[in-house]
Write a protein that holds these residues in place. Structure first.
Motif, PDB file in Angstrom:
ATOM      1  N   ASN A  44       0.827  -1.189   0.000  1.00  0.00           N
ATOM      2  CA  ASN A  44       0.000   0.000   0.000  1.00  0.00           C
ATOM      3  C   ASN A  44       0.877   1.261   0.000  1.00  0.00           C
ATOM      4  O   ASN A  44       1.899   1.316   0.678  1.00  0.00           O
ATOM      5  CB  ASN A  44      -0.898  -0.016   1.238  1.00  0.00           C
ATOM      6  CG  ASN A  44      -1.803   1.181   1.305  1.00  0.00           C
ATOM      7  OD1 ASN A  44      -2.429   1.535   0.323  1.00  0.00           O
ATOM      8  ND2 ASN A  44      -1.872   1.797   2.462  1.00  0.00           N
ATOM      9  N   CYS A  45       0.454   2.265  -0.754  1.00  0.00           N
ATOM     10  CA  CYS A  45       1.240   3.504  -0.832  1.00  0.00           C
ATOM     11  C   CYS A  45       0.559   4.681  -0.130  1.00  0.00           C
ATOM     12  O   CYS A  45       1.128   5.763  -0.053  1.00  0.00           O
ATOM     13  CB  CYS A  45       1.539   3.864  -2.292  1.00  0.00           C
ATOM     14  SG  CYS A  45       0.076   4.261  -3.257  1.00  0.00           S
ATOM     15  N   VAL A  46      -0.639   4.478   0.406  1.00  0.00           N
ATOM     16  CA  VAL A  46      -1.371   5.544   1.081  1.00  0.00           C
ATOM     17  C   VAL A  46      -1.650   5.106   2.522  1.00  0.00           C
ATOM     18  O   VAL A  46      -2.268   4.065   2.752  1.00  0.00           O
ATOM     19  CB  VAL A  46      -2.694   5.865   0.358  1.00  0.00           C
ATOM     20  CG1 VAL A  46      -3.487   6.918   1.115  1.00  0.00           C
ATOM     21  CG2 VAL A  46      -2.419   6.316  -1.074  1.00  0.00           C
ATOM     22  N   GLU A  47      -1.193   5.881   3.467  1.00  0.00           N
ATOM     23  CA  GLU A  47      -1.373   5.568   4.892  1.00  0.00           C
ATOM     24  C   GLU A  47      -2.780   5.974   5.328  1.00  0.00           C
ATOM     25  O   GLU A  47      -3.110   7.160   5.384  1.00  0.00           O
ATOM     26  CB  GLU A  47      -0.328   6.334   5.713  1.00  0.00           C
ATOM     27  CG  GLU A  47      -0.359   6.058   7.192  1.00  0.00           C
ATOM     28  CD  GLU A  47       0.320   4.759   7.559  1.00  0.00           C
ATOM     29  OE1 GLU A  47      -0.026   4.202   8.613  1.00  0.00           O
ATOM     30  OE2 GLU A  47       1.197   4.316   6.808  1.00  0.00           O
ATOM     31  N   ARG A  48      -3.627   4.958   5.574  1.00  0.00           N
ATOM     32  CA  ARG A  48      -4.981   5.180   6.086  1.00  0.00           C
ATOM     33  C   ARG A  48      -5.337   4.010   6.974  1.00  0.00           C
ATOM     34  O   ARG A  48      -4.953   2.873   6.698  1.00  0.00           O
ATOM     35  CB  ARG A  48      -6.005   5.257   4.946  1.00  0.00           C
ATOM     36  CG  ARG A  48      -5.897   6.481   4.116  1.00  0.00           C
ATOM     37  CD  ARG A  48      -6.959   6.565   3.039  1.00  0.00           C
ATOM     38  NE  ARG A  48      -8.107   5.705   3.317  1.00  0.00           N
ATOM     39  CZ  ARG A  48      -9.097   5.492   2.479  1.00  0.00           C
ATOM     40  NH1 ARG A  48      -9.099   6.059   1.305  1.00  0.00           N
ATOM     41  NH2 ARG A  48     -10.094   4.707   2.781  1.00  0.00           N
ATOM     42  N   ASP A  49      -6.087   4.273   8.030  1.00  0.00           N
ATOM     43  CA  ASP A  49      -6.472   3.199   8.949  1.00  0.00           C
ATOM     44  C   ASP A  49      -7.255   2.094   8.254  1.00  0.00           C
ATOM     45  O   ASP A  49      -7.149   0.931   8.618  1.00  0.00           O
ATOM     46  CB  ASP A  49      -7.312   3.758  10.101  1.00  0.00           C
ATOM     47  CG  ASP A  49      -6.498   4.577  11.082  1.00  0.00           C
ATOM     48  OD1 ASP A  49      -5.256   4.452  11.085  1.00  0.00           O
ATOM     49  OD2 ASP A  49      -7.104   5.342  11.850  1.00  0.00           O
ATOM     50  N   ALA A  52      -5.416  -1.830   3.746  1.00  0.00           N
ATOM     51  CA  ALA A  52      -4.511  -2.939   4.034  1.00  0.00           C
ATOM     52  C   ALA A  52      -3.088  -2.457   3.772  1.00  0.00           C
ATOM     53  O   ALA A  52      -2.873  -1.482   3.045  1.00  0.00           O
ATOM     54  CB  ALA A  52      -4.838  -4.134   3.154  1.00  0.00           C
ATOM     55  N   ASP A  53      -2.117  -3.130   4.359  1.00  0.00           N
ATOM     56  CA  ASP A  53      -0.714  -2.776   4.153  1.00  0.00           C
ATOM     57  C   ASP A  53      -0.099  -3.528   2.980  1.00  0.00           C
ATOM     58  O   ASP A  53       0.693  -2.975   2.227  1.00  0.00           O
ATOM     59  CB  ASP A  53       0.104  -3.068   5.418  1.00  0.00           C
ATOM     60  CG  ASP A  53      -0.320  -2.195   6.585  1.00  0.00           C
ATOM     61  OD1 ASP A  53      -0.387  -0.965   6.412  1.00  0.00           O
ATOM     62  OD2 ASP A  53      -0.594  -2.758   7.669  1.00  0.00           O
ATOM     63  N   ILE A  54      -0.453  -4.793   2.841  1.00  0.00           N
ATOM     64  CA  ILE A  54       0.105  -5.646   1.785  1.00  0.00           C
ATOM     65  C   ILE A  54      -1.024  -6.493   1.202  1.00  0.00           C
ATOM     66  O   ILE A  54      -1.887  -6.984   1.941  1.00  0.00           O
ATOM     67  CB  ILE A  54       1.235  -6.545   2.327  1.00  0.00           C
ATOM     68  CG1 ILE A  54       2.405  -5.690   2.826  1.00  0.00           C
ATOM     69  CG2 ILE A  54       1.703  -7.548   1.266  1.00  0.00           C
ATOM     70  CD1 ILE A  54       3.524  -6.459   3.485  1.00  0.00           C
ATOM     71  N   MET A  55      -0.986  -6.649  -0.122  1.00  0.00           N
ATOM     72  CA  MET A  55      -1.945  -7.512  -0.802  1.00  0.00           C
ATOM     73  C   MET A  55      -1.170  -8.518  -1.639  1.00  0.00           C
ATOM     74  O   MET A  55      -0.240  -8.158  -2.356  1.00  0.00           O
ATOM     75  CB  MET A  55      -2.871  -6.702  -1.711  1.00  0.00           C
ATOM     76  CG  MET A  55      -3.861  -7.570  -2.470  1.00  0.00           C
ATOM     77  SD  MET A  55      -5.090  -6.650  -3.433  1.00  0.00           S
ATOM     78  CE  MET A  55      -4.081  -6.014  -4.765  1.00  0.00           C
TER      79      MET A  55
END
Length: 95
Positions: A44-49, A52-55
């Motif tokens: 993921n390149c956009v920090e949001r709650d 997901a971090d990785i797909m």
């Protein structure tokens, strides 16, 4: 069939190290399982709650191959290694 897995990690997790481990494991799975194809790992390149971090995305020859992939020792070992660092994991499958 395409299988997607989206993982949200706990704050402070080494995402670069986790991504590397996932890439290495899927490369090994690609070599070991003739029915698994084209593994793709995205960070993921956009920090949001809510993101997901990785797909991870893989193609399988058929739905019947999903349990064979999920129960493969390399997959089980990887999943166990992330058990304490993943907050949420969601999967999605389509033909």
């Amino acid at each position: 069939m395409t299988h997607y897995v989206l993982m949200k990690f706990k704050p402070g997790t080494d995402l670069a190290g986790s991504e590397k481990r996932i890439r290495e494991t899927y490369s090994q799975l690609d070599a070991a399982l003739p029915f698994l194809h084209n593994p793709r790992i995205y960070r993921n390149c956009v920090e949001r709650d809510s993101n997901a971090d990785i797909m991870a995305v893989i193609d399988l020859d058929s739905e019947e191959d999903l349990p064979r992939y999920l129960n493969h020792p390399l997959h089980l070992q990887m999943a166990a290694s992330f058990r304490d660092s993943i907050v949420n994991r969601v999967s999605f499958d389509h033909p």
